[in-house]
Design an enzyme around this catalytic site. Structure first.
Site, PDB file in Angstrom:
ATOM      1  N   SER A 160       0.841  -1.189   0.000  1.00 23.12           N
ATOM      2  CA  SER A 160       0.000   0.000   0.000  1.00 23.12           C
ATOM      3  C   SER A 160       0.888   1.255   0.000  1.00 23.12           C
ATOM      4  O   SER A 160       1.811   1.345  -0.812  1.00 23.12           O
ATOM      5  CB  SER A 160      -0.923  -0.068   1.218  1.00 23.12           C
ATOM      6  OG  SER A 160      -2.006   0.783   1.064  1.00 23.12           O
ATOM      7  N   HIS A 198      -5.899  -6.734  -1.062  1.00 16.87           N
ATOM      8  CA  HIS A 198      -4.835  -5.752  -0.809  1.00 16.87           C
ATOM      9  C   HIS A 198      -3.556  -6.449  -0.314  1.00 16.87           C
ATOM     10  O   HIS A 198      -3.547  -7.058   0.738  1.00 16.87           O
ATOM     11  CB  HIS A 198      -5.362  -4.769   0.237  1.00 16.87           C
ATOM     12  CG  HIS A 198      -4.708  -3.417   0.218  1.00 16.87           C
ATOM     13  ND1 HIS A 198      -4.407  -2.735  -0.941  1.00 16.87           N
ATOM     14  CD2 HIS A 198      -4.318  -2.601   1.240  1.00 16.87           C
ATOM     15  CE1 HIS A 198      -3.858  -1.566  -0.629  1.00 16.87           C
ATOM     16  NE2 HIS A 198      -3.798  -1.463   0.686  1.00 16.87           N
ATOM     17  N   ASP A 237      -8.656  -5.895  -5.293  1.00 17.88           N
ATOM     18  CA  ASP A 237      -8.276  -4.744  -4.474  1.00 17.88           C
ATOM     19  C   ASP A 237      -8.674  -3.438  -5.156  1.00 17.88           C
ATOM     20  O   ASP A 237      -8.234  -3.157  -6.267  1.00 17.88           O
ATOM     21  CB  ASP A 237      -6.754  -4.793  -4.278  1.00 17.88           C
ATOM     22  CG  ASP A 237      -6.237  -3.679  -3.386  1.00 17.88           C
ATOM     23  OD1 ASP A 237      -7.059  -2.959  -2.791  1.00 17.88           O
ATOM     24  OD2 ASP A 237      -5.002  -3.538  -3.301  1.00 17.88           O
TER      25      ASP A 237
END
Lengths: 500, 500
Positions: B172, B453, B428
């Site tokens: 991320s 994710h 995601d």
């Protein structure tokens, strides 16, 4: 210290503020800060962000950053943009001494921009307060690079030039900035011509003795006798100093005041060493007015002067006069006015620009060079990291970070970079602090035999050695290739996402 | 607003501070900030420079930056260093949810370091004052990257690991940092595995509607009926709000207080939308405790719940309960305690970490995403650059710079980069804000079918889809190659200068 005006015979005459300059510019205020009529530039100002790296330090404060621009040669909206990443001085000085960029722009249909470095020339973020603490804290290499990146991006929009490839140019510290622009912002600049950029030595890589060794080599290149004369003269001066024979020193060197302390003698040695530094750096084959007013082939002139008679001290004084009193106007030499010792042992120049450079040498740019009278012809003058730290914390309230430049700008770990020309002249004492070997077909080292400090950036001259003509040709070809490739990339538009 | 404790029947029970989280972490304080006995890490602190970009702002002030380290698998002095570039949360949370890095270290004999991002977890530069103005101003992406570069350099020296290649990992925002490390410090890091790193969308590139469109797509992937139920439920809620039927809203959603303003309804919509965001992001094939406590396949569970009966509002409430009340402990939903609106429309979480993230979303990270009920199933909730600017200047005294991230970190102009894996899972909603196409043999996009994710960073699990096993294998191979090449480079030593 009394400042008696000793007669200063052999020095001839002109500008009072001639420069104790370094690898970067001095306060050339008397030389050419007036726009030349020969140059097509318009002077403009860009509204620049004060602090790119802290959103709360200055609100979103801005300052006026000066730049010079000409579209005289531009194939409007199509030709490349040649962008000079200004270094430590008034931007006009670089524009006036980088004629090659104009010649290349005429050849390749380029828009030309010379951007002034923050805290130099007229680009003072806080006006007269710029060199106060903490205002001076926004003077960093990183801020300067971000300035250029943002300026390029916004001017491209303003000029409807989004598809025009950008090539950066710079000499000396300006060349370092050009390299760094390509390393850190390859999305913005397609390539860099870094002329005489000592990216290694200023990052603390290499030998601290290299610089003054190479200054010495230039004079030795004239003749071993020349080098020996210089060494001999400094030895005689040392003897006078050891004997505290200060009146004789004053007389011999035509000083305005009688030296009275070891510090004064140290200052004199620094001033004298600096004259040789400048002659070596600026050993151009024709008369120049860059950083100092110098004759053609100043090293040869210096050597001729050093060997012009039996009195070595007189010879040394007269050789220094080539730099400090070229016009003979000075009646005497003011030790502390003509040369200011600072965190750069190659000199910081005079005036406000010298303050800015001193600060940079106290923070990121590491210039702990030494002379030692063994590997060079000068008096031993050591400048250690400890001395630097003492000076810098007293002067500016900062602690230098010797490893930072290498960490942030990659040191010699350049293999992932591309499209950079590292040009160096073998007469230039800065050369061996830079990249002398090609690393790949697009990381090209060009060596200019008989070339001084960024000779290749200067305009063509009948006195040019063939090597520099050849270098410029190769530079021109590489740049044309980069422009072509970048133009293709820019034309592709978005390749990774769809603005649906 | 009165806070009557309405009965909140179907929600079952456990942690009070479950999280209204985003693409980054929440204040997971109740979940796992205690070091796990299963992990071999030692917790240490590094003396970090406070301000890398201003030598006068803090003197040379330092702060204690936390990191986790293990040499359990290290071929001492030879094996590579796997360095996790910590993101917006307590570093333990990332260590506990990135088992793949440990597995890979065991395979490749690596030293493992998880470094905590400044201003998160226990790495607060100014302790309790860290989120005051101007102290918060040192929270930038650039400072974080410089932290990691310096930390790597110094730990390598300390650990006698100068010849050990460094690979960075991140998920991320942490993946964005890994990419940026490779872009800006390739001298320090040989390659980057950037899992689910939305480097394009956070730089304002792409479509602001993409994110909630893709959240919607996940639920639609279960069935069109599921998506329609969600949309239908929000439509019913809107009708109640339009009619100001606030008691019924309170009753239907088991709110602790009766909503009384359009702002309350907006808050409720935000909280509900956020539940779907989290289920989509964290749609792992097994139970997890990352950012929230979720069952296996939460999207499927959510859809089952949305279609579990004729009362759409009850279904919506129960679906939100999967995220906000998974343990059923909450007697009622406190609108303003479970979800805090901020500059990130995907949520900022709760607690001090959420302050830091809000600040980042107010400065460099651009998250102006919108839902509009046309390209997605949610109520129209727009977040424009103007709204962002208003909020951020009020909240933090800053003006966001929407173009900065793209300028400084290259946007989609990545062709000069190398040795980066951009992995993304197609479940995601962040995936399409990242790089989905390989750009060269060393800029590799990996798509993980059925992956949420940064699933690939998690430890192996029997429930893993084959795609992620395959992805990890490819990642492992690429990283081994990078390590090999970098080892050669490091062994060469100085190539450009001689320390004579």
């Amino acid at each position: 210290m009394s400042r008696t005006a000793a007669v200063f015979a052999p020095f001839l005459l002109l500008c009072l503020a001639v420069h104790a300059l370094p690898f970067h510019s001095l306060n050339k205020s008397t030389l050419h800060h007036v726009p030349s009529k020969d140059l097509p530039f318009t002077e403009k100002y860009f509204t620049q962000i004060l602090d790119h790296f802290n959103f709360n330090s200055m609100g979103n404060g801005t300052f006026r950053q000066r730049y010079l621009i000409t579209d005289k040669y531009w194939k409007t909206g199509y030709g490349p943009i040649f962008f000079y990443t200004g270094n430590e001085g008034d931007i006009w000085d670089f524009a006036l001494n980088s004629g090659f960029i104009i010649e290349l722009a005429a050849q390749q249909g380029a828009l030309v921009i010379f951007a002034e470095h923050r805290y130099y020339g007229k680009s003072l973020p806080f006006g007269e307060d710029s060199f106060h603490i903490p205002e001076v804290g926004l003077l960093t290499v990183e801020q300067a690079l971000a300035d250029y990146a943002l300026m390029i991006q916004e001017l491209k929009q303003e000029l409807v030039a989004l598809l025009c490839p950008v090539i950066v140019f710079g000499g000396s510290y300006g060349g370092m900035l050009s390299v760094y622009m390509r390393l850190k912002y390859p999305n913005v600049v397609a390539g860099a011509l870094a002329a005489s950029a000592p990216i290694l030595s200023t990052a603390g890589l290499g030998d601290p003795r290299q610089f003054f060794r190479d200054v010495t080599a230039d004079f030795q290149g004239c003749s071993a006798e020349c080098r020996d004369s210089v060494r001999g003269a400094f030895a005689q001066l040392k003897e006078l100093a050891d004997n505290k024979d200060y009146s004789l020193v004053q007389q011999k060197f035509g000083l305005c005041a009688t030296p009275s302390t070891p510090q004064d003698m140290h200052q004199l040695n620094g001033l004298l060493r600096n004259a040789f530094t400048l002659m070596a750096m600026l050993d151009y084959p024709y008369k120049t007015q860059f950083m100092s007013q110098l004759p053609a082939n100043p090293v040869q002139v210096g050597c001729d002067t050093m060997m012009s008679g039996p009195d070595l001290l007189a010879n040394l004084r007269n050789t220094a006069g080539i730099v400090y009193n070229s016009t003979g106007e000075l009646a005497c030499l003011d030790l502390y006015k003509l040369f200011v010792e600072c965190a750069d042992p190659t000199g910081c120049g005079l005036g406000p620009n010298s303050l800015a450079w001193d600060y940079q040498a106290c923070t990121e740019i590491d210039l702990c060079f030494e002379s030692n009278n063994v590997t060079d012809m000068f008096p031993p003058m050591i400048f250690t990291e400890n001395q630097r730290q003492d000076y810098c914390s007293r002067r500016w309230g900062v602690i230098p970070r010797p490893g930072w430049l290498q960490l942030n700008f990659w040191g010699e770990a350049l293999s992932t970079a591309s499209n950079i020309i590292f040009s160096n002249g073998d007469l230039d004492p800065w050369a061996n602090g830079g990249v002398r070997k090609s690393l790949s077909p697009s990381l090209v080292a060009i060596n200019i035999a008989g070339g001084a400090h960024h000779l290749d950036l200067r305009g063509s001259n009948v006195a040019d050695p063939g090597s520099v003509t050849q270098a410029r040709k190769m530079e021109s070809q590489l740049i044309a290739e980069w422009v072509k490739t970048e133009r293709r990339r820019l034309k592709q538009g978005h390749t990774l996402y769809n603005k649906s």
